[in-house]
Write a protein that holds these residues in place. Structure first.
Motif, PDB file in Angstrom:
ATOM      1  N   THR A  69      27.261  31.789  47.546  1.00 13.16           N
ATOM      2  CA  THR A  69      27.537  32.246  46.179  1.00 13.16           C
ATOM      3  C   THR A  69      26.275  32.131  45.331  1.00 13.16           C
ATOM      4  O   THR A  69      25.945  33.034  44.550  1.00 13.16           O
ATOM      5  CB  THR A  69      28.657  31.399  45.546  1.00 13.16           C
ATOM      6  N   TRP A  70      25.580  31.015  45.500  1.00 10.47           N
ATOM      7  CA  TRP A  70      24.328  30.811  44.766  1.00 10.47           C
ATOM      8  C   TRP A  70      23.347  31.940  45.077  1.00 10.47           C
ATOM      9  O   TRP A  70      22.730  32.520  44.180  1.00 10.47           O
ATOM     10  CB  TRP A  70      23.736  29.444  45.156  1.00 10.47           C
ATOM     11  N   VAL A  71      23.203  32.281  46.382  1.00 12.42           N
ATOM     12  CA  VAL A  71      22.272  33.349  46.770  1.00 12.42           C
ATOM     13  C   VAL A  71      22.757  34.690  46.240  1.00 12.42           C
ATOM     14  O   VAL A  71      21.982  35.458  45.661  1.00 12.42           O
ATOM     15  CB  VAL A  71      22.100  33.399  48.307  1.00 12.42           C
ATOM     16  N   ASP A  72      24.064  34.956  46.413  1.00 10.42           N
ATOM     17  CA  ASP A  72      24.606  36.259  45.994  1.00 10.42           C
ATOM     18  C   ASP A  72      24.422  36.503  44.502  1.00 10.42           C
ATOM     19  O   ASP A  72      24.324  37.653  44.072  1.00 10.42           O
ATOM     20  CB  ASP A  72      26.096  36.348  46.337  1.00 10.42           C
ATOM     21  N   ASN A  73      24.384  35.419  43.717  1.00 12.70           N
ATOM     22  CA  ASN A  73      24.143  35.584  42.292  1.00 12.70           C
ATOM     23  C   ASN A  73      22.705  35.979  41.997  1.00 12.70           C
ATOM     24  O   ASN A  73      22.378  36.374  40.881  1.00 12.70           O
ATOM     25  CB  ASN A  73      24.478  34.280  41.556  1.00 12.70           C
ATOM     26  N   ARG A  74      21.856  35.841  43.003  1.00 11.82           N
ATOM     27  CA  ARG A  74      20.432  36.114  42.787  1.00 11.82           C
ATOM     28  C   ARG A  74      19.869  37.207  43.692  1.00 11.82           C
ATOM     29  O   ARG A  74      18.792  37.739  43.453  1.00 11.82           O
ATOM     30  CB  ARG A  74      19.636  34.811  43.014  1.00 11.82           C
ATOM     31  N   PHE A  75      20.582  37.512  44.762  1.00 10.03           N
ATOM     32  CA  PHE A  75      20.127  38.521  45.727  1.00 10.03           C
ATOM     33  C   PHE A  75      21.373  39.106  46.398  1.00 10.03           C
ATOM     34  O   PHE A  75      22.258  38.352  46.778  1.00 10.03           O
ATOM     35  CB  PHE A  75      19.221  37.845  46.772  1.00 10.03           C
ATOM     36  N   MET A 121      27.702  36.267  36.716  1.00 10.87           N
ATOM     37  CA  MET A 121      27.575  35.115  37.610  1.00 10.87           C
ATOM     38  C   MET A 121      28.933  34.769  38.210  1.00 10.87           C
ATOM     39  O   MET A 121      29.915  34.651  37.488  1.00 10.87           O
ATOM     40  CB  MET A 121      27.049  33.906  36.822  1.00 10.87           C
ATOM     41  N   GLN A 122      29.001  34.654  39.523  1.00 14.91           N
ATOM     42  CA  GLN A 122      30.243  34.255  40.181  1.00 14.91           C
ATOM     43  C   GLN A 122      30.202  32.751  40.426  1.00 14.91           C
ATOM     44  O   GLN A 122      29.126  32.177  40.569  1.00 14.91           O
ATOM     45  CB  GLN A 122      30.376  34.977  41.521  1.00 14.91           C
ATOM     46  N   THR A 123      31.384  32.166  40.496  1.00 14.20           N
ATOM     47  CA  THR A 123      31.421  30.756  40.898  1.00 14.20           C
ATOM     48  C   THR A 123      32.258  30.649  42.154  1.00 14.20           C
ATOM     49  O   THR A 123      33.236  31.379  42.334  1.00 14.20           O
ATOM     50  CB  THR A 123      32.039  29.861  39.806  1.00 14.20           C
ATOM     51  N   ALA A 124      31.835  29.756  43.045  1.00 15.52           N
ATOM     52  CA  ALA A 124      32.575  29.555  44.295  1.00 15.52           C
ATOM     53  C   ALA A 124      33.930  28.952  43.960  1.00 15.52           C
ATOM     54  O   ALA A 124      34.047  28.179  43.006  1.00 15.52           O
ATOM     55  CB  ALA A 124      31.794  28.622  45.207  1.00 15.52           C
ATOM     56  N   PRO A 125      35.004  29.355  44.709  1.00 14.28           N
ATOM     57  CA  PRO A 125      36.330  28.795  44.447  1.00 14.28           C
ATOM     58  C   PRO A 125      36.334  27.280  44.629  1.00 14.28           C
ATOM     59  O   PRO A 125      35.512  26.733  45.367  1.00 14.28           O
ATOM     60  CB  PRO A 125      37.230  29.483  45.477  1.00 14.28           C
ATOM     61  N   ALA A 126      37.271  26.619  43.928  1.00 22.33           N
ATOM     62  CA  ALA A 126      37.344  25.159  44.018  1.00 22.33           C
ATOM     63  C   ALA A 126      37.579  24.736  45.461  1.00 22.33           C
ATOM     64  O   ALA A 126      38.322  25.385  46.193  1.00 22.33           O
ATOM     65  CB  ALA A 126      38.482  24.647  43.135  1.00 22.33           C
ATOM     66  N   GLY A 127      36.916  23.684  45.870  1.00 16.95           N
ATOM     67  CA  GLY A 127      37.099  23.154  47.225  1.00 16.95           C
ATOM     68  C   GLY A 127      36.327  23.923  48.284  1.00 16.95           C
ATOM     69  O   GLY A 127      36.530  23.712  49.473  1.00 16.95           O
TER      70      GLY A 127
END
Lengths: 259, 466
Positions: B19-25, B4-10
């Motif tokens: 990022t949410w989509v890329d973690n799933r598709f 799971m990736q997390t979007a950089p701060a800010g």
């Protein structure tokens, strides 16, 4: 690349002489319909009047609605007053009361629907459907050998009698005996000219004008959107022309940096 | 599975969503693989726009087709009328219908040019055989799609064209009559035929077509595009592992193709708005007469894109079958005398040739006509294995190879022209020669493609900056 193109071009030289052999053989050559009438609203309206008065008795135009005549400048009132049969409404299509089965008994063939007649009668190498119809209506002649008493040069042995004979008057066709080009031993008839027997309500020039109007209407009725189509087409091409310029510059701008 | 990736701060809401989509598709991954980081050779020329244009036309055909289906009635009593209803009473119906009918012809023009590009630059050679095979299957589907779509307006040419082509299947020995009955759903082309063709045209074939187009593109992007030099750009890579002669498809080829699309649409609109009948080639004049099973038109011609193959069918007369038998016998004799095969192989060749000649003379010429017509399309599938030339691109082949290609294209065009014309004695001889040239081009390719002096192929593509 150049060599491919060159060999193709040379090759086409050989192809060309083949073309005439395939062109439509025989038949009376068609005159060319005066196309300027297609943009002449008065001519189209007159054509519509002739059509409803003379043609619509036997022929239908089932896909054509009366109120589409708005496109050639006729109002509902004008349509109702001048063109409609008493029982029809302006939203109706152009039907005929003639029973097709009876028609077949009387004429030997049911009169075809005329909605798209001008589109269907074109022939490659011979002319447009309008050219054919324009020729057809100017080559009727008296022929006592036929059941209806009429014959036609553009459509030999036509089942339809000359519906506009009161306008044109009666004519006879003169033929000369000539040698058959395909068979030396035989002779064949060649048309040499018409001979007026009884005068019609119109003189020859007036009659040609009237027939031109009628054919213009038939051509228009084949595709009522054709005027709109061309008008919009010009606009679309202007837009796309500009788009080509812009996208060309856009593409060049990006590609300038590629080495 | 990737972590799971997390979007950089800010990060903004857009990037967080991505990022949410890329973690799933694999959205970004797909975009990069097929657009932003798909490296295409930078030396593409004008021949390379037709693939994109074919995709454009495909989308246009599907969209216009959806709207036509809303108003069209697949019923023998109503079909012709409903097309005229679309042309007259449906708002903008004429435009949608002309886009679809002109689009059909445009599709074939674009696809024929696309195939020719593949032919001259060797785009079907290793490792792109599957790209080519999927492409051939697309072409086959396209022919089926066009053939069945042409019945739908239910005009005279629709009807009699379908009648002639479906009757061809009945020439197949043993199963033919039942097969053509199965295709028609009736003893003549009728309402049942119209209904099943409609079903195939609007759903079955387009589904297969879309799947094949996806496979064509996936295979292409796996091996990478060929180019006019036939040089593998993957052979020279920079420090980051990207091809030196490649550039990202987006933005370079997207802007390039948008430019091509504008030019294409300009030409397309010229036809659509000013000559939608295409002089009787795109919409045949006879097709403005409603189908009449009792009245055969004097001259039945398929639409222009089928005419080369139709010519080959008509060329296969008894005389042609005899010529084919002689050619086969001579070829077998040459193989036995000069081929250097073992004694067993020689006997096998002789027996096979005897059986083939026997079959040629046993079955009707009409059947062999169908075989020739089908073979003309199917032979495209084996092209990658027929070409033995040491180089891919025509640029580095011997000069006379260009003349071979020129003659091939010339006869293909002549066959196309003759197929649109009523049969004639001279025309038939010419189309017989054309048929032999067409098949000779492919079947003799293992031999002629190796002959001649080949030019040295550079290690990098030739490119002049704009």
């Amino acid at each position: 690349m150049k060599k491919i193109l060159l060999s193709l071009l040379i090759a086409f030289g050989f192809l060309l002489p083949l073309a005439p052999a395939a062109a439509n053989e025989g038949g009376y050559p068609w005159d060319s319909f005066p196309r300027a009438k297609m943009t002449d609203q008065a001519a189209l309206q007159n054509g519509a009047r002739i059509f409803t008065n003379y043609c619509l008795n036997c022929h239908s135009a089932t896909y054509m609605r009366y109120n589409r005549l708005h496109d050639i400048g006729l109002s509902d009132d004008e349509i109702r007053k001048n063109l409609l049969f008493a029982t029809d409404k302006v939203g109706d299509t152009m039907k005929t009361t003639l029973d097709p089965r009876q028609a077949k008994d009387w004429f030997g063939a049911a009169p075809p629907d005329l909605s798209v007649i001008a589109r269907s009668r074109a022939e490659m190498g011979k002319g447009s459907g309008a050219d054919y119809l324009y020729t057809l209506w100017r080559t009727f002649y008296r022929d006592d050998a036929k059941p209806t008493g009429w014959n036609n040069l553009a459509f030999p042995d036509i089942a339809m009698p000359h519906a506009l004979w009161q306008l044109q008057g009666e004519r006879r066709a003169r033929f000369a005996e000539v040698k058959d080009p395909h068979d030396e031993g035989k002779t064949t008839h060649r048309f040499v000219g018409f001979e007026q027997i009884t005068p019609g309500a119109l003189d020859e020039r007036q009659y040609d004008e009237a027939v031109g109007d009628l054919v213009a209407y038939l051509q228009w009725m084949g595709e009522p959107a054709q005027g709109t189509r061309v008008r919009i087409g010009v606009g679309v091409l202007v837009f796309l022309g500009l788009l080509v310029l812009i996208t060309w510059r856009l593409s060049s701008a990006y590609w300038r940096s590629v080495h | 599975m990737a972590e799971m990736q997390t979007a950089p701060a800010g990060a903004g809401p857009g990037q967080r969503l991505l990022t949410w989509v890329d973690n799933r598709f694999p959205l970004t991954k797909l975009y990069n693989e097929h657009m932003a980081q798909y490296y295409a050779p930078k030396n593409f020329n004008i021949w390379y726009v037709f693939g994109s244009l074919a995709l454009l036309v495909l989308v246009m055909q599907i969209l216009t087709g959806i709207f036509l289906t809303m108003h069209y009635k697949p019923d023998a009593a109503k079909a012709f009328e409903s097309v005229e209803y679309i042309m007259r009473d449906v708002p903008w119906g004429w435009l949608v219908r002309y886009m679809h009918s002109t689009g059909a012809s445009a599709f074939f023009i674009v696809v024929y040019l696309h195939m020719f590009r593949g032919l001259i630059y060797g785009s079907y050679r290793k490792p792109r055989e599957l790209v080519w095979l999927f492409g051939c299957a697309i072409f086959l589907c396209l022919m089926a799609e066009a053939f069945m779509g042409y019945l739908l307006p239910w005009g005279q040419m629709s009807y009699w064209g379908a009648q002639v082509i479906v009757n061809l299947f009945s020439a197949i020995p043993f199963i033919g009559p039942d097969l053509s009955l199965l295709i028609r759903g009736d003893y003549v082309v009728g309402d049942a035929t119209l209904n099943r063709f409609f079903s195939f045209h609007v759903i079955a074939v387009p589904l297969v077509l879309l799947g094949l187009v996806a496979a064509h593109l996936i295979a292409l992007h796996e091996v990478g595009s060929n180019n006019p030099d036939g040089v593998e750009i993957k052979d020279s890579k920079d420090a980051r592992g990207n091809p030196v002669d490649g550039i990202p498809f987006h933005p370079y080829y997207t802007v390039h193709d948008i430019y091509a699309v504008s030019v294409f649409l300009f030409i397309f609109s010229l036809v659509l708005f000013f000559a939608p009948e295409g002089g009787g080639y795109f919409l045949e004049f006879n097709n403005f007469i409603e189908a009449n099973p009792l009245k055969t038109p004097p001259h039945i011609a398929p639409v222009w894109y089928f005419t080369p193959y139709y010519s080959m069918l008509r060329a296969t007369t008894d005389l042609m079958v005899n010529v084919l038998a002689v050619i086969l016998a001579v070829a077998a004799a040459l193989a036995i005398l000069r081929g250097g095969f073992s004694a067993m192989a020689k006997i096998a060749i002789a027996v096979a040739a005897l059986i083939a000649v026997f079959l040629l003379k046993t079955f009707d010429a009409k059947f062999w006509g169908v075989v020739v017509m089908g073979g003309a399309v199917l032979i495209l599938f084996v092209l990658p294995w027929l070409d033995r030339s040491p180089v891919k691109s025509i640029r580095y082949r011997p000069g006379w190879h260009r003349i071979v290609y020129g003659v091939f294209v010339f006869f293909f065009l002549v066959l196309g022209y003759l197929g649109s014309q009523p049969p004639s004695a001279i025309g038939n001889y010419v189309s017989q020669i054309g048929t032999l040239v067409y098949f000779g081009f492919f079947l003799l390719m293992p031999w002629w493609s190796r002959v001649g002096i080949f030019k040295p192929v550079p290690s990098r593509v030739t490119f002049q900056s704009h």
